[in-house]
Design an enzyme around this catalytic site. Structure first.
Site, PDB file in Angstrom:
ATOM      1  N   HIS A  14       0.809  -1.224   0.000  1.00 15.36           N
ATOM      2  CA  HIS A  14       0.000   0.000   0.000  1.00 15.36           C
ATOM      3  C   HIS A  14       0.844   1.276   0.000  1.00 15.36           C
ATOM      4  O   HIS A  14       0.292   2.368  -0.144  1.00 15.36           O
ATOM      5  CB  HIS A  14      -0.935   0.026   1.212  1.00 15.36           C
ATOM      6  CG  HIS A  14      -2.007  -1.021   1.184  1.00 15.36           C
ATOM      7  ND1 HIS A  14      -2.859  -1.188   0.115  1.00 15.36           N
ATOM      8  CD2 HIS A  14      -2.355  -1.964   2.104  1.00 15.36           C
ATOM      9  CE1 HIS A  14      -3.694  -2.187   0.371  1.00 15.36           C
ATOM     10  NE2 HIS A  14      -3.406  -2.675   1.567  1.00 15.36           N
ATOM     11  N   ASP A  71      -2.891 -10.427  -2.737  1.00 13.46           N
ATOM     12  CA  ASP A  71      -3.488  -9.960  -1.492  1.00 13.46           C
ATOM     13  C   ASP A  71      -4.953  -9.574  -1.733  1.00 13.46           C
ATOM     14  O   ASP A  71      -5.320  -9.119  -2.822  1.00 13.46           O
ATOM     15  CB  ASP A  71      -2.700  -8.743  -0.998  1.00 13.46           C
ATOM     16  CG  ASP A  71      -3.038  -8.319   0.417  1.00 13.46           C
ATOM     17  OD1 ASP A  71      -2.265  -8.650   1.319  1.00 13.46           O
ATOM     18  OD2 ASP A  71      -4.076  -7.659   0.612  1.00 13.46           O
ATOM     19  N   ASP A 115      -5.010 -12.824   3.033  1.00 13.82           N
ATOM     20  CA  ASP A 115      -6.248 -12.318   3.623  1.00 13.82           C
ATOM     21  C   ASP A 115      -7.459 -12.574   2.722  1.00 13.82           C
ATOM     22  O   ASP A 115      -8.558 -12.088   3.010  1.00 13.82           O
ATOM     23  CB  ASP A 115      -6.137 -10.830   3.979  1.00 13.82           C
ATOM     24  CG  ASP A 115      -5.423 -10.004   2.938  1.00 13.82           C
ATOM     25  OD1 ASP A 115      -5.027 -10.561   1.892  1.00 13.82           O
ATOM     26  OD2 ASP A 115      -5.241  -8.796   3.157  1.00 13.82           O
TER      27      ASP A 115
END
Length: 343
Positions: free
Chosen positions: A160, A196, A285
């Site tokens: 990120h 992800d 995740d």
């Protein structure tokens, strides 16, 4: 497969984060890395080694130098200002405000250099950030040296973080750093495959106008999922980068059938690009029990990911990103790696 790991990650512990309506203990916690390390050991994946020290030159190849220079100063300046608790911003220079004049106060600078209040600092945060960066570069050197693959057990994660901003638990974009490092070491093309659950907005932002580094993201639909403001299917790159940024936004509840089909398409596009090396931003995740995610992959699906990536037949570096169902994170992350090794 060698795993690179640093115990210094544990210094980034006890930090708070802002989520909808509350400031809560960070979901990104030391036990994540420790569960993965324990699983690497119990599955006898291969040796675990420590990282070599690196200066920050490679970081400044993908991040703005002033941003990287700011990171080590945060905690000392926070303490010197008399603040307590986790260091986090509370004001952001959004549309209509000036973003070209950095303020002088550390709490304001934290807002200037971030897009959320999820990347917060405690006393040991910078040492953990630096160790995560060292882990990634050390693992990259193994692949450059002839290893088929390596696993960078990075914590904190990185995808990120953009050229001049932090957020989403991420400070230095490890996957972007090593992609540029491979280019600097002579690779003509590099692919980053981000699996992800959350879109790798920082990675996209860094390479959006480049054609020498392909970025493929499989993630939750940004219309309804963090980080919200990048990750749509029509974002395909600009200028020399047009066509080399490929997003696969998917709806809540996506299971292996839908997710696996996106992976298959991404791998086909990756193979057509014919990179010299593949970097996998390895987030798990996507798991059905993840507390902050909405996909429905099961533990038995993760080895399938590794096997499909292995079919590419390319040198591959795995860089750890997200995954917050900590009791299963080791099973799922190492499942990808054993699937790759078994192919």
């Amino acid at each position: 497969m060698k795993t690179v790991f640093s115990p210094l990650h544990a210094g980034h512990s006890g930090q708070m984060e802002l989520v909808t309506s509350a400031i809560v203990p960070g979901f990104e916690k030391p036990s994540r890395a420790e569960f993965i390390k324990a699983r690497v050991e119990s599955e006898k994946l291969g040796p675990i080694i420590g990282p070599a020290e690196h200066d920050l030159t490679a970081a400044k190849r993908v991040h703005e130098a002033h941003y990287i220079d700011f990171l080590p100063t945060v905690w000392p300046e926070w303490v010197a200002a008399g603040f307590t608790g986790s260091a986090m911003g509370f004001t952001w220079p959004t549309r209509g405000l000036r973003g070209d004049v950095p303020p002088k106060r550390v709490d304001a600078l934290l807002g200037y250099y971030s897009f959320d209040a999820g990347a917060t600092f405690v006393e040991g945060t910078w040492a953990a950030i630096k160790s995560s960066y060292d882990v990634a570069l050390t693992a990259a050197a193994l692949v450059k040296g002839g290893e088929r693959t390596a696993f960078a057990l990075c914590r904190p994660p990185g995808h990120h973080a953009g050229a001049a901003f932090m957020g989403g638990y991420c400070f230095i974009n490890n996957a972007a750093v090593v992609a540029q490092w491979f280019r600097d070491q002579g690779a003509k093309r590099v692919s980053i495959l981000d699996v992800d659950y959350h879109h790798g907005n920082g990675t996209q932002e860094i390479f959006y106008r480049r054609g020498d580094i392909q970025v493929l993201n499989l993630h939750g639909d940004p219309m309804v999922e963090y980080p919200f403001f990048l990750g749509h299917a029509d974002e395909r790159g600009e200028g020399e980068g047009e066509g080399f940024n490929i997003n696969y936004p998917m709806p809540f509840g996506t299971n292996w059938d839908g997710w696996g089909a996106s992976l298959e398409d991404a791998c086909a596009r990756l193979a057509a690009y014919a990179p010299d090396v593949v970097i996998v931003s390895l987030g798990v995740d996507t798991f059905e029990k993840d507390p902050i995610s909405q996909f429905k992959l099961k533990s038995q699906d993760y080895p399938k990911i590794g096997r499909r990536i292995a079919k590419l037949g390319l040198p591959t570096l795995f860089v750890m990103e997200g995954g917050y169902a900590v009791e299963e994170i080791g099973i799922n992350a190492v499942g990808v790696l054993t699937g790759f090794e078994d192919h």
